[in-house]
Design a protein around this motif. Sequence first.
Motif, PDB file in Angstrom:
ATOM      1  N   GLN A  30     -64.347 -51.814  21.054  1.00 55.87           N
ATOM      2  CA  GLN A  30     -65.689 -51.294  20.774  1.00 55.87           C
ATOM      3  C   GLN A  30     -66.298 -51.963  19.544  1.00 55.87           C
ATOM      4  OE1 GLN A  30     -67.480 -49.273  22.763  1.00 55.87           O
ATOM      5  NE2 GLN A  30     -65.714 -49.461  24.156  1.00 55.87           N
ATOM      6  N   ALA A  31     -65.441 -52.257  18.557  1.00 49.28           N
ATOM      7  CA  ALA A  31     -65.926 -52.936  17.352  1.00 49.28           C
ATOM      8  C   ALA A  31     -66.414 -54.344  17.685  1.00 49.28           C
ATOM      9  CB  ALA A  31     -64.814 -52.992  16.309  1.00 49.28           C
ATOM     10  N   PHE A  32     -65.711 -55.008  18.600  1.00 50.91           N
ATOM     11  CA  PHE A  32     -66.143 -56.348  19.008  1.00 50.91           C
ATOM     12  C   PHE A  32     -67.512 -56.298  19.671  1.00 50.91           C
ATOM     13  CE2 PHE A  32     -62.080 -58.251  18.108  1.00 50.91           C
ATOM     14  CZ  PHE A  32     -62.329 -59.615  18.056  1.00 50.91           C
ATOM     15  N   TYR A  33     -67.746 -55.285  20.507  1.00 51.34           N
ATOM     16  CA  TYR A  33     -69.056 -55.167  21.147  1.00 51.34           C
ATOM     17  C   TYR A  33     -70.174 -55.038  20.106  1.00 51.34           C
ATOM     18  CZ  TYR A  33     -66.673 -54.417  25.624  1.00 51.34           C
ATOM     19  OH  TYR A  33     -65.904 -54.563  26.751  1.00 51.34           O
ATOM     20  N   LYS A  34     -69.888 -54.350  19.004  1.00 52.72           N
ATOM     21  CA  LYS A  34     -70.905 -54.118  17.975  1.00 52.72           C
ATOM     22  C   LYS A  34     -71.069 -55.313  17.034  1.00 52.72           C
ATOM     23  CE  LYS A  34     -70.040 -49.124  17.845  1.00 52.72           C
ATOM     24  NZ  LYS A  34     -69.538 -47.994  17.008  1.00 52.72           N
ATOM     25  N   LYS A  35     -69.973 -55.998  16.737  1.00 47.23           N
ATOM     26  CA  LYS A  35     -69.997 -57.013  15.677  1.00 47.23           C
ATOM     27  C   LYS A  35     -70.156 -58.450  16.163  1.00 47.23           C
ATOM     28  CE  LYS A  35     -69.151 -53.847  12.545  1.00 47.23           C
ATOM     29  NZ  LYS A  35     -70.207 -53.453  11.592  1.00 47.23           N
ATOM     30  N   THR A  36     -69.876 -58.732  17.448  1.00 45.57           N
ATOM     31  CA  THR A  36     -69.943 -60.107  17.939  1.00 45.57           C
ATOM     32  C   THR A  36     -71.394 -60.521  18.178  1.00 45.57           C
ATOM     33  OG1 THR A  36     -67.818 -59.796  19.046  1.00 45.57           O
ATOM     34  CG2 THR A  36     -69.102 -61.721  19.680  1.00 45.57           C
ATOM     35  N   LYS A  37     -71.726 -61.705  17.685  1.00 41.72           N
ATOM     36  CA  LYS A  37     -73.085 -62.233  17.831  1.00 41.72           C
ATOM     37  C   LYS A  37     -73.052 -63.492  18.693  1.00 41.72           C
ATOM     38  CE  LYS A  37     -74.312 -60.441  13.281  1.00 41.72           C
ATOM     39  NZ  LYS A  37     -74.763 -60.765  11.908  1.00 41.72           N
ATOM     40  N   SER A  38     -74.199 -63.858  19.222  1.00 40.07           N
ATOM     41  CA  SER A  38     -74.284 -65.080  20.023  1.00 40.07           C
ATOM     42  C   SER A  38     -75.277 -66.031  19.380  1.00 40.07           C
ATOM     43  CB  SER A  38     -74.696 -64.765  21.460  1.00 40.07           C
ATOM     44  OG  SER A  38     -76.028 -64.284  21.493  1.00 40.07           O
ATOM     45  N   LEU A  39     -75.085 -67.304  19.678  1.00 44.89           N
ATOM     46  CA  LEU A  39     -75.915 -68.337  19.070  1.00 44.89           C
ATOM     47  C   LEU A  39     -75.975 -69.529  20.008  1.00 44.89           C
ATOM     48  CD1 LEU A  39     -77.379 -69.486  16.500  1.00 44.89           C
ATOM     49  CD2 LEU A  39     -75.135 -70.345  15.786  1.00 44.89           C
ATOM     50  N   LYS A  40     -77.176 -70.051  20.215  1.00 45.80           N
ATOM     51  CA  LYS A  40     -77.355 -71.272  20.994  1.00 45.80           C
ATOM     52  C   LYS A  40     -77.867 -72.362  20.073  1.00 45.80           C
ATOM     53  CE  LYS A  40     -78.334 -69.147  25.507  1.00 45.80           C
ATOM     54  NZ  LYS A  40     -79.298 -69.069  26.643  1.00 45.80           N
ATOM     55  N   ILE A  41     -77.227 -73.541  20.131  1.00 44.22           N
ATOM     56  CA  ILE A  41     -77.642 -74.647  19.268  1.00 44.22           C
ATOM     57  C   ILE A  41     -77.747 -75.934  20.081  1.00 44.22           C
ATOM     58  CG2 ILE A  41     -76.756 -73.700  17.108  1.00 44.22           C
ATOM     59  CD1 ILE A  41     -74.262 -75.380  17.460  1.00 44.22           C
ATOM     60  N   LYS A  42     -78.562 -76.848  19.597  1.00 44.23           N
ATOM     61  CA  LYS A  42     -78.762 -78.132  20.261  1.00 44.23           C
ATOM     62  C   LYS A  42     -77.779 -79.173  19.729  1.00 44.23           C
ATOM     63  CE  LYS A  42     -82.302 -77.168  22.918  1.00 44.23           C
ATOM     64  NZ  LYS A  42     -82.197 -77.269  24.398  1.00 44.23           N
ATOM     65  N   LYS A  43     -77.545 -80.190  20.524  1.00 44.86           N
ATOM     66  CA  LYS A  43     -76.714 -81.314  20.116  1.00 44.86           C
ATOM     67  C   LYS A  43     -77.236 -81.887  18.797  1.00 44.86           C
ATOM     68  CE  LYS A  43     -75.420 -85.985  21.656  1.00 44.86           C
ATOM     69  NZ  LYS A  43     -75.558 -86.972  22.755  1.00 44.86           N
ATOM     70  N   GLY A  44     -76.324 -82.126  17.862  1.00 45.82           N
ATOM     71  CA  GLY A  44     -76.702 -82.680  16.559  1.00 45.82           C
ATOM     72  C   GLY A  44     -76.968 -81.629  15.496  1.00 45.82           C
ATOM     73  N   THR A  45     -77.013 -80.351  15.896  1.00 50.55           N
ATOM     74  CA  THR A  45     -77.242 -79.287  14.920  1.00 50.55           C
ATOM     75  C   THR A  45     -76.067 -79.192  13.952  1.00 50.55           C
ATOM     76  OG1 THR A  45     -78.529 -77.987  16.499  1.00 50.55           O
ATOM     77  CG2 THR A  45     -77.616 -76.802  14.614  1.00 50.55           C
ATOM     78  N   VAL A  46     -76.373 -79.108  12.648  1.00 59.76           N
ATOM     79  CA  VAL A  46     -75.340 -78.928  11.624  1.00 59.76           C
ATOM     80  C   VAL A  46     -75.122 -77.433  11.448  1.00 59.76           C
ATOM     81  CG1 VAL A  46     -74.653 -79.353   9.236  1.00 59.76           C
ATOM     82  CG2 VAL A  46     -75.981 -81.083  10.487  1.00 59.76           C
ATOM     83  N   LEU A  47     -74.023 -76.950  11.987  1.00 57.71           N
ATOM     84  CA  LEU A  47     -73.716 -75.522  11.934  1.00 57.71           C
ATOM     85  C   LEU A  47     -73.269 -75.119  10.532  1.00 57.71           C
ATOM     86  CD1 LEU A  47     -73.648 -73.173  13.986  1.00 57.71           C
ATOM     87  CD2 LEU A  47     -71.239 -73.689  14.370  1.00 57.71           C
ATOM     88  N   LEU A  48     -72.551 -76.019   9.891  1.00 55.31           N
ATOM     89  CA  LEU A  48     -72.086 -75.798   8.513  1.00 55.31           C
ATOM     90  C   LEU A  48     -72.153 -77.117   7.777  1.00 55.31           C
ATOM     91  CD1 LEU A  48     -70.623 -74.012   6.332  1.00 55.31           C
ATOM     92  CD2 LEU A  48     -68.488 -74.937   7.258  1.00 55.31           C
ATOM     93  N   GLN A  49     -72.776 -77.109   6.603  1.00 59.94           N
ATOM     94  CA  GLN A  49     -72.885 -78.319   5.793  1.00 59.94           C
ATOM     95  C   GLN A  49     -71.664 -78.465   4.907  1.00 59.94           C
ATOM     96  OE1 GLN A  49     -75.869 -80.382   5.988  1.00 59.94           O
ATOM     97  NE2 GLN A  49     -74.416 -81.812   5.080  1.00 59.94           N
ATOM     98  N   GLU A  50     -71.141 -79.696   4.788  1.00 61.50           N
ATOM     99  CA  GLU A  50     -70.027 -79.958   3.884  1.00 61.50           C
ATOM    100  C   GLU A  50     -70.417 -79.521   2.466  1.00 61.50           C
ATOM    101  OE1 GLU A  50     -67.329 -83.785   2.363  1.00 61.50           O
ATOM    102  OE2 GLU A  50     -68.794 -84.031   3.976  1.00 61.50           O
ATOM    103  N   GLY A  51     -69.532 -78.756   1.831  1.00 56.95           N
ATOM    104  CA  GLY A  51     -69.817 -78.246   0.489  1.00 56.95           C
ATOM    105  C   GLY A  51     -70.362 -76.827   0.490  1.00 56.95           C
ATOM    106  N   ALA A  52     -70.781 -76.328   1.660  1.00 59.33           N
ATOM    107  CA  ALA A  52     -71.264 -74.946   1.758  1.00 59.33           C
ATOM    108  C   ALA A  52     -70.099 -74.032   2.116  1.00 59.33           C
ATOM    109  CB  ALA A  52     -72.359 -74.846   2.813  1.00 59.33           C
TER     110      ALA A  52
END
Length: 318
Positions: A30-52
């Motif tokens: 039940q916690a997973f149903y509440k806390k899990t999020k979804s995200l769609k991204i395009k090719k080349g998207t920087v999901l996390l920057q080095e140093g962040a």
Amino acid sequence: MHYKRAAKTDVNSLLGMLGNIYPISNELGQAFYKKTKSLKIKKGTVLLQEGACCQYIYFIKRGALMGQTTYQKKNIVTYISIDNEFVSSISGLHGVIPSRESIIAVEDAELLAMHNDDLQALFRVHFDMNFLFRVMVEQYYRDAQERAHIVRVGNVKERYRYFIKTKPGYMERLPLHLVASMLDMKPATLLKVQKQHRLSLQKDRETERWCAEIEDYIVGQEAFKNAGLNLMQVAGKLSVSPHKLSALFNTVYGLGFVDFVNRQRILHIQQQMVTTETMDHYTIEALAKSCGFASRSAFYNAFKKITGTSPAQYRNSL
């Protein structure tokens, strides 16, 4: 980044996979149903920057992500992950310290994500979450260590074989220059190794085909019973050069042509010796002659060489 609450069907799929590692309680589900999020991204998207700092752990529903770090102004791919794999920053896990690598989309991707704050809250309440995460992290680090080891000590062929063995289908799917970077080689080198590997597989398949034809003719069709059988005859029958045929016997079977044929003859004679009815009508020498041995001495020498005993002693042992 636009995160939204994950669809129940997506969370069900995720829970089903996690449940194969360790049973998940209803409360954790039940916690997973509440806390899990979804995200769609395009090719080349920087999901996390080095140093962040990395604030999420991601599950790839569809697509491909890579880790990339910068060294001496050169971009180096540290890993590539595709569908049904988890991704986060190894160095910056839990958002405590800055990440040493970026996370970038190699393809358009659909992701499921959980924020580190929510993850920590689940750790404090649910034992099964702690167990699951421990198993996931152990596997994550094992893969990373093995990947780092093969890149450090393996030659280019070993690195390529390791990659296609552990990541089947990746080579055909992913950009060549990214795979080359991860395996610490130039794209031209990777192309060369890939071509050599394909030729070697082709050669292996060709060898298998020739061996099947050899065994079908000499053993299946019982050509070994022909007393005059020789290498030139078999080569002509199979339409292969005598040199290549001889090399096949030596490299694949570890035997010369004569020893290979004699082994088939002896095996056949041993099978006949087991049958009382056969031995009531034939002498051992007659069996040898019917199996292609031209002389008594040739038969006895071959039998002793192959079995370590004489024909009479072998017969008596039965």
